[in-house]
Design a protein around this motif. Structure first.
Motif, PDB file in Angstrom:
ATOM      1  N   ARG A  33       0.833  -1.210   0.000  1.00 51.43           N
ATOM      2  CA  ARG A  33       0.000   0.000   0.000  1.00 51.43           C
ATOM      3  C   ARG A  33       0.857   1.245   0.000  1.00 51.43           C
ATOM      4  N   ALA A  71     -11.129   2.474  -1.791  1.00 55.71           N
ATOM      5  CA  ALA A  71     -10.390   1.912  -0.656  1.00 55.71           C
ATOM      6  C   ALA A  71     -11.199   1.993   0.633  1.00 55.71           C
ATOM      7  N   ASP A  86      -5.471  -5.027   4.911  1.00 56.42           N
ATOM      8  CA  ASP A  86      -4.310  -4.364   4.301  1.00 56.42           C
ATOM      9  C   ASP A  86      -4.196  -4.710   2.818  1.00 56.42           C
ATOM     10  N   GLU A  89      -7.035  -3.002   0.874  1.00 55.72           N
ATOM     11  CA  GLU A  89      -6.775  -1.576   0.686  1.00 55.72           C
ATOM     12  C   GLU A  89      -5.715  -1.342  -0.381  1.00 55.72           C
ATOM     13  N   ALA A  90      -4.647  -2.127  -0.350  1.00 57.55           N
ATOM     14  CA  ALA A  90      -3.580  -1.970  -1.349  1.00 57.55           C
ATOM     15  C   ALA A  90      -4.121  -2.174  -2.760  1.00 57.55           C
ATOM     16  N   SER A 149      -0.665  -9.279  -4.208  1.00 49.75           N
ATOM     17  CA  SER A 149      -1.084  -8.010  -4.806  1.00 49.75           C
ATOM     18  C   SER A 149      -1.069  -8.085  -6.330  1.00 49.75           C
TER      19      SER A 149
END
Length: 383
Positions: A33, A71, A86, A89-90, A149
């Motif tokens: 992030r 987000a 986390d 959000e990333a 990710s």
């Protein structure tokens, strides 16, 4: 609170293409992030358009504000479902990094220009940015994001048919089943994208005068939200207050339904780990059947009344022309590219030089693209 067994977890994380020591105070996805937020591509989103081109007004959404809204919605849903907040959000913050100037109009122009030359897609471009084009670290190109990710970016819209070569490279040490679904966290980020889009496009359309508040009465979900907002605002009337009270209710209804239906699906599947989510034959994050139909009706309304509005169409045509002209001039005359880009185009040569030009244009903001177009086409303006 510990995430659910089916959440992406640190103990089963697959690491990074270029090994790095773990941070003492941040999870791998907090680092992802932070790398996204500090990237040049993320800062440029401030001046990349959603529906309205950047210079049309200071209050309309940009790709940056959109990403922040996605987000916020995604993290709230991830928390309610005991997922990895986390990572969610990333992914929400990174999902639009590959967008061109002028939104989908710019992307359509670049896709046409790159036809037969490898094509262009903003999702693939996001991966190019985080895997290659951001050059901030001495040990590697890109941001060296985690496998999870990269998977989420690759599968933003579902299983991948045509994998990015950067993911193929990553596959050497970390097999990625491109035909499977993404993690639940990536699915939440994707669905939150839709929720945010509908909320802020309704808001911006009303603010711009392209939609009238009365137009919303017959739209599923939106009409009911409008009725409640009118009752709520009776003591304090005003167009701005009514608009905001309506939109917040629309977002809440969509997000609440998504959370409840996803919780039901997860309970029925009872996945033991994140891979069980990936192997499932359908997404586990989604709207109920009724809300899915109503959400599609909102999308149809926006396409008919906002995205195809004559004022939007005019700017769309101009944006395509600007983007196509930039590509034509720069691909035929790579010596006009700035330092760094010019050398890369010469070194690559041939068809590969077109990719360099596409990368250069895709990284432009709306206003820079307009200025660059003027510099290259107007003899009265210094180059």
């Amino acid at each position: 609170m510990q995430p659910a067994p089916y959440a992406v977890r640190v103990e089963t994380a697959r690491g990074r293409l270029h090994p790095e020591p773990e941070a003492a105070t941040r999870s791998p996805w907090q680092r992802d992030r932070d790398r996204v937020i500090h990237s040049a591509a993320f800062r440029k989103l401030q001046y990349k358009t959603q529906v309205f081109v950047n210079h049309e007004g200071d209050f309309f959404r940009t790709r940056l504000t959109h990403s922040l809204e996605v987000a916020q919605i995604a993290r709230s849903i991830a928390r309610a479902l005991d997922l990895n907040e986390d990572l969610t959000e990333a992914l929400a913050l990174a999902h639009d990094l590959g967008h061109t100037p002028f939104g989908h109009a710019g992307e359509e122009a670049l896709r046409g220009a790159m036809l037969g030359r490898g094509g262009f897609d903003h999702n693939t471009q996001s991966i190019r940015i985080v895997a290659l084009l951001e050059r901030r670290y001495a040990a590697f190109d890109g941001l060296n994001l985690t496998w999870e990710s990269l998977e989420g970016l690759a599968k933003h819209n579902g299983p991948v048919r045509d994998p990015s070569p950067y993911l193929v490279e990553y596959d050497r040490g970390h097999p990625l089943d491109l035909a499977s679904h993404a993690s639940a966290e990536a699915q939440v980020a994707s669905m939150s994208d839709d929720i945010a889009y509908h909320g802020h496009d309704l808001d911006d359309g009303l603010r711009a005068g392209l939609l009238d508040i009365a137009d919303l009465a017959a739209v599923p979900v939106v009409g009911a939200a409008l009725d409640e907002a009118r009752a709520c605002c009776a003591a304090r009337p005003g167009a701005s207050r009514l608009r905001h009270e309506t939109i917040r209710r629309v977002i809440d209804r969509l997000a609440s339904d998504l959370t409840e239906e996803s919780r039901r699906r997860l309970a029925a599947l009872a996945p033991r780990d994140a891979d069980a989510i990936r192997r499932h034959d359908r997404p586990v994050i989604g709207f109920s059947a009724v809300m899915a139909e109503q959400n599609a009706a909102i999308r149809s309304f926006l396409h008919a009344r906002l995205y195809r509005h004559w004022r939007v169409n005019r700017m769309t045509v101009k944006a395509r022309q600007v983007t196509a002209t930039l590509f034509s001039i720069l691909s035929e005359n790579p010596g006009l590219l700035p330092d760094g880009w010019r050398e890369n185009a010469v070194i690559e040569g041939g068809e590969a030089a077109h990719r360099v030009v596409a990368d250069y244009i895709a990284g432009m903001t709306d206003r820079f693209a307009i200025e660059e177009h003027r510099r290259l086409t107007d003899p009265a303006i210094p180059g």
